[in-house]
Design a protein around this motif. Structure first.
Motif, PDB file in Angstrom:
ATOM      1  N   LYS A   1       6.202  19.560 -40.609  1.00 29.75           N
ATOM      2  CA  LYS A   1       5.119  20.231 -40.140  1.00 29.75           C
ATOM      3  C   LYS A   1       3.766  19.489 -40.586  1.00 29.75           C
ATOM      4  N   ASP A   2       2.780  19.074 -39.935  1.00 30.92           N
ATOM      5  CA  ASP A   2       1.463  18.696 -40.477  1.00 30.92           C
ATOM      6  C   ASP A   2       1.474  17.584 -41.257  1.00 30.92           C
ATOM      7  N   ARG A   3       2.439  16.551 -40.694  1.00 28.06           N
ATOM      8  CA  ARG A   3       2.646  15.261 -41.153  1.00 28.06           C
ATOM      9  C   ARG A   3       1.995  14.032 -40.156  1.00 28.06           C
ATOM     10  N   GLU A  42       6.366  19.966 -35.653  1.00 27.32           N
ATOM     11  CA  GLU A  42       5.247  20.333 -35.401  1.00 27.32           C
ATOM     12  C   GLU A  42       4.149  19.700 -36.235  1.00 27.32           C
ATOM     13  N   ASN A  43       3.114  19.147 -34.943  1.00 28.89           N
ATOM     14  CA  ASN A  43       2.163  18.638 -35.454  1.00 28.89           C
ATOM     15  C   ASN A  43       2.120  17.414 -36.486  1.00 28.89           C
ATOM     16  N   ILE A  44       2.811  16.526 -35.798  1.00 39.19           N
ATOM     17  CA  ILE A  44       3.371  15.395 -36.617  1.00 39.19           C
ATOM     18  C   ILE A  44       3.069  14.007 -35.871  1.00 39.19           C
ATOM     19  N   THR A  45       3.009  12.945 -36.521  1.00 39.51           N
ATOM     20  CA  THR A  45       2.773  11.607 -35.994  1.00 39.51           C
ATOM     21  C   THR A  45       3.913  10.985 -36.466  1.00 39.51           C
ATOM     22  N   LYS A  64       6.716  20.528 -30.935  1.00 39.01           N
ATOM     23  CA  LYS A  64       5.462  21.023 -30.419  1.00 39.01           C
ATOM     24  C   LYS A  64       4.199  20.015 -31.153  1.00 39.01           C
ATOM     25  N   LYS A  65       3.416  19.604 -30.553  1.00 40.08           N
ATOM     26  CA  LYS A  65       2.272  18.801 -30.649  1.00 40.08           C
ATOM     27  C   LYS A  65       2.547  17.501 -31.650  1.00 40.08           C
ATOM     28  N   ARG A 124       2.981  19.845 -25.620  1.00 46.99           N
ATOM     29  CA  ARG A 124       2.166  18.960 -25.996  1.00 46.99           C
ATOM     30  C   ARG A 124       2.627  17.886 -26.839  1.00 46.99           C
ATOM     31  N   ILE A 125       3.059  16.942 -25.912  1.00 44.09           N
ATOM     32  CA  ILE A 125       3.579  15.857 -26.562  1.00 44.09           C
ATOM     33  C   ILE A 125       2.736  14.664 -25.845  1.00 44.09           C
ATOM     34  N   GLN A 126       2.547  13.609 -26.786  1.00 42.40           N
ATOM     35  CA  GLN A 126       1.985  12.214 -26.667  1.00 42.40           C
ATOM     36  C   GLN A 126       3.051  11.209 -26.946  1.00 42.40           C
ATOM     37  N   ALA A 127       3.228  10.212 -26.288  1.00 40.39           N
ATOM     38  CA  ALA A 127       4.168   9.139 -26.363  1.00 40.39           C
ATOM     39  C   ALA A 127       3.477   7.841 -25.901  1.00 40.39           C
ATOM     40  N   GLN A 128       3.722   6.925 -26.694  1.00 35.72           N
ATOM     41  CA  GLN A 128       3.034   5.535 -26.258  1.00 35.72           C
ATOM     42  C   GLN A 128       4.186   4.659 -26.488  1.00 35.72           C
TER      43      GLN A 128
END
Length: 244
Positions: free
Chosen positions: A102-104, A124-127, A143-144, A163-167
């Motif tokens: 989380k949050d990383r 959750e909320n990671i990159t 999530k996120k 809420r997923i972003q993938a590149q």
């Protein structure tokens, strides 16, 4: 008709005269006026037998085993807090496990190879950045999450995510989007032939780069129309246009 029934109906037909045949109760027949008809002493109680009488009241015993995990007991609702799992990033055999972060914003897998898979679970909320070429990538119940990767041989799967972003900076043959709400997929110039297969999704958008590196966003249809084609003898399904 029997003789007994005939006699009964005959009595009923007498009306008020039916009571004239009743015998009068005299004073010597009444117990409150004739002491001889009364009992001369109290009735002796029956001999007591152990176990024959009612049992004395005793407080019911209860066994306390802690609050139930689910349901209602004693008019109170028990809520069991979710178990906290420690975050995990490790290579187990040929599988990279990324779990419960989380949050990383600094997670990196830099030593992956084409024989390995990456499985991301409940983050959750990671990159997450994946360098090199891997066999497949799966995001499950996340999530996120922002995912950046280079090459994938088999497929990239998003399952039960939000809420997923993938590149993709290299190439991948297919994205599978299943039961996911809110998904943005950024393609590279070398991955424009990528297939996107979706089921039970919402807000799925594909972003395609132009020659200047700028992205154009395309929304994937969520509603479809199916009609019968009598010429081909098949059902034809096409996206429906969104008005508004």
């Amino acid at each position: 008709m029997s003789a007994a029934k005939s006699a009964l109906f005959a009595d009923l037909n007498k009306g008020t005269d039916i009571t004239r045949g009743l015998k009068k109760v005299t004073s010597d027949m009444q117990t409150h006026k004739n002491p001889n008809l009364r009992q001369t002493g109290p009735v002796a109680p029956a001999a007591y037998k152990p176990g024959s009488g009612p049992k004395p009241y005793s407080k019911p015993t209860t066994t306390t085993t802690g609050p139930p995990k689910l349901g209602v007991e004693g008019g109170k609702k028990w809520i069991v807090p979710a178990k906290e799992h420690p975050p995990l990033l490790e290579l187990n055999g040929k599988k990279w496990n990324v779990e419960y972060f989380k949050d990383r914003k600094d997670l990196v897998i830099s030593e992956a190879n084409m024989k390995q898979t990456v499985y991301v679970y409940k983050c959750e909320n990671i990159t997450l950045q994946i360098k090199g070429k891997v066999n497949s990538i799966t995001l499950d119940s996340c999530k996120k999450v922002a995912l950046v990767f280079h090459d994938v041989i088999a497929a990239v799967d998003f399952i039960n995510c939000q809420r997923i972003q993938a590149q993709v900076t290299g190439k991948t043959p297919i994205f599978n989007v299943d039961k996911t709400d809110g998904c943005q997929i950024y393609l590279s110039k070398t991955s424009l032939d990528t297939e996107v297969v979706g089921a039970k999704y919402s807000e799925l958008n594909i972003l395609v780069p132009d020659d200047d590196g700028e992205f154009t966003e395309f929304a994937i249809a969520e509603q479809f129309k199916t009609v019968w084609d009598p010429k081909t003898k098949k059902m034809n399904t096409v996206p429906t246009e969104v008005v508004g």
